[in-house]
Design a protein around this motif. Structure first.
Motif, PDB file in Angstrom:
ATOM      1  N   VAL A  27     -21.416   6.337  35.077  1.00  0.00           N
ATOM      2  CA  VAL A  27     -21.880   5.165  35.835  1.00  0.00           C
ATOM      3  C   VAL A  27     -20.882   4.023  35.701  1.00  0.00           C
ATOM      4  O   VAL A  27     -20.492   3.394  36.699  1.00  0.00           O
ATOM      5  CB  VAL A  27     -23.279   4.732  35.352  1.00  0.00           C
ATOM      6  N   PHE A  28     -20.448   3.753  34.480  1.00  0.00           N
ATOM      7  CA  PHE A  28     -19.498   2.668  34.269  1.00  0.00           C
ATOM      8  C   PHE A  28     -18.195   2.935  35.009  1.00  0.00           C
ATOM      9  O   PHE A  28     -17.627   2.040  35.649  1.00  0.00           O
ATOM     10  CB  PHE A  28     -19.225   2.481  32.779  1.00  0.00           C
ATOM     11  N   LEU A  47     -26.578   1.062  34.703  1.00  0.00           N
ATOM     12  CA  LEU A  47     -26.164   1.309  33.321  1.00  0.00           C
ATOM     13  C   LEU A  47     -27.284   0.981  32.334  1.00  0.00           C
ATOM     14  O   LEU A  47     -27.530   1.738  31.391  1.00  0.00           O
ATOM     15  CB  LEU A  47     -24.926   0.462  33.006  1.00  0.00           C
ATOM     16  N   LEU A  98     -23.899  -2.137  38.808  1.00  0.00           N
ATOM     17  CA  LEU A  98     -23.439  -1.631  37.510  1.00  0.00           C
ATOM     18  C   LEU A  98     -24.427  -1.975  36.408  1.00  0.00           C
ATOM     19  O   LEU A  98     -24.821  -1.108  35.617  1.00  0.00           O
ATOM     20  CB  LEU A  98     -22.052  -2.205  37.194  1.00  0.00           C
ATOM     21  N   SER A 119     -31.614   9.165  29.610  1.00  0.00           N
ATOM     22  CA  SER A 119     -30.208   8.850  29.786  1.00  0.00           C
ATOM     23  C   SER A 119     -29.384   9.524  28.689  1.00  0.00           C
ATOM     24  O   SER A 119     -29.914  10.131  27.764  1.00  0.00           O
ATOM     25  CB  SER A 119     -29.993   7.340  29.763  1.00  0.00           C
ATOM     26  N   ALA A 165     -23.852   7.368  31.068  1.00  0.00           N
ATOM     27  CA  ALA A 165     -23.431   5.968  30.976  1.00  0.00           C
ATOM     28  C   ALA A 165     -21.940   5.826  31.274  1.00  0.00           C
ATOM     29  O   ALA A 165     -21.523   4.908  31.993  1.00  0.00           O
ATOM     30  CB  ALA A 165     -23.753   5.411  29.591  1.00  0.00           C
TER      31      ALA A 165
END
Length: 454
Positions: A226-227, A352, A348, A218, A223
């Motif tokens: 995705v958020f 995440l 989520l 990752s 991140a």
């Protein structure tokens, strides 16, 4: 010889189409609350297909236990993501919920239209008693899986006492359990930790996702993306509602309330039930007293997460505040909104957090923290079982407060013998005769109707 080689080798990686069929099967058969759903996934994914090893399955489960929301659906998202990336997680999580949502939508419609009839009230009287036996069974099954050591027993007992006798917040109990598990595991000698890891690795069968499966790398950029995507999907209904109806209406209240529940309700439907019931009845006046138990009984008859009971609450809230539209359609929209803001955050959390959780699989102290949280959740469900028992067996329940002590106490004069008889019938069906949950609910519903006829 070839057969022996096949046993030692992991199976072929499933195709996406094959995974869709299996996730659809799990979604249709996932009765029995989190205990039954996790057991079903374990049988399908670990034992029969060997798509994921025992240790990887439990590692993912312990992380999902730590998250707010339905742990079984989050576990499906996690495994789907490991198998086929983001699209795999989306399909697994959606198919886990979709069949149950359509069923609860139909049942909620029937409940809203016909609940005033005597026969339906009698049926739900029987269903409530059956739910108590089902929750007791869930305590036993989850306890067998998550409470296997003396330390886990202590954690579960303390979690129960903190909730039942002192009414402490669930997040505080979970945090304390995680810290205790981390400290206890970290204090173990290197030899003991190594022996435990070797024992677990020996128990694993060769699987698609096992110790040799490559970790997902990752990054902060991933991140943030995705958020941003899933947070936008989370708030999208509010934008639509505001543009069409403004913000001062029941839909905004439903969206905000269940969004808050999605963030703070650890332990799934069992842990959230009491708080939602109190708020829906006393603060928002969406439900009448006792209707939350009716909703849980409905959710018990459907596949999918028990937290679908929140879809029932959203339906009833909008049904009783139609805003000049047909009440049935506004109820359906309310159920859809409650379901959306309840389950979108689950995607989520997994997309995440899962990549980072995967990187700490070999950190025994952090794994110990997750295992302690699983034990604490057993105490949570035991607390709910007693809460159910008191409210089903007694017509009135008060709360005794003395200093730090704050616990529910029944009004003994309001004991209901019929409820006890129906509960014993459900216990007989589940534990002695080994009947399924759906059969037990049907029999108890019929018995409740018969008892009310005399």
């Amino acid at each position: 010889m070839n057969e022996a080689v096949q046993i030692e080798a992991p199976p072929a990686h499933p195709t996406f189409a094959e995974a869709i069929r299996v996730w659809a099967k799990i979604g249709l058969l996932s009765f029995g609350g989190p205990a039954g759903q996790i057991a079903l996934m374990h049988r399908e994914l670990v034992e029969e297909r060997r798509w994921i090893s025992e240790s990887r399955f439990l590692h993912a489960l312990n992380f999902c236990m730590l998250l707010p929301g339905p742990e079984a659906q989050q576990l499906a998202i996690y495994v789907g993501w490991l198998l086929h990336g983001t699209r795999g997680g989306i399909v697994a999580g959606t198919l886990f919920v979709l069949p149950g949502f359509f069923v609860i939508l139909g049942l909620s419609s029937a409940y809203a239209l016909f609940q005033e009839t005597h026969w339906l009230a009698a049926v739900f009287f029987g269903l409530k008693a059956a739910v108590l036996a089902i929750v007791v069974e869930a305590v036993i099954r989850i306890g067998r899986r998550g409470v296997k050591t003396r330390f886990a027993v202590i954690v579960a007992a303390l979690a129960f006492a903190a909730l039942f006798f002192f009414d402490l917040p669930f997040p505080l109990v979970v945090l304390a359990a995680g810290v205790a598990g981390y400290v206890a595991t970290h204090a173990q000698s290197v030899e003991r930790r190594t022996m435990a890891a070797a024992k677990q690795a020996l128990a694993d069968q060769p699987s698609v996702i096992d110790s040799n499966f490559p970790d997902v790398v990752s990054s902060w950029g991933r991140a943030v993306r995705v958020f941003g995507v899933w947070a936008a999907l989370w708030v999208a209904p509010f934008v639509v509602i505001g543009a069409m109806l403004g913000f001062d209406n029941v839909y905004t209240a439903i969206g905000l309330f269940f969004s808050k529940m999605a963030v703070v309700t650890f332990g799934g439907a069992y842990a959230v039930l009491a708080y939602v019931a109190q708020q829906a009845v006393e603060t928002y006046h969406w439900l009448r007293p006792g209707e939350m138990l009716d909703g849980l009984a409905l959710a018990e008859t459907t596949p999918g997460p028990l937290v679908l009971v929140l879809s029932f609450v959203g339906f009833m809230a909008a049904f009783r505040a139609p805003l000049g539209l047909d009440p049935l359609w506004t109820g359906i929209l309310g159920a859809m909104l409650a379901t959306w803001v309840t389950f979108i955050p689950c995607f989520l959390w997994i997309f995440l957090g899962a990549p980072y959780v995967e990187t700490v699989r070999n950190n025994r102290a952090l794994s110990g923290a997750l295992a302690a949280i699983s034990a604490a959740v057993t105490g949570v469900i035991l607390n709910l079982a007693l809460w159910f028992g008191l409210h089903i067996l007694f017509a009135e329940v008060s709360r005794h407060v003395a200093g730090p002590l704050s616990m529910p106490l029944p009004v003994w004069q309001t004991f209901q013998p019929a409820a006890l008889l129906l509960t014993l019938l459900a216990v007989l069906m589940l534990f002695k005769l080994k009947r399924g949950i759906v059969t037990t609910l049907v029999v108890c519903a019929g018995a409740g109707w018969l008892i009310s006829s005399f």
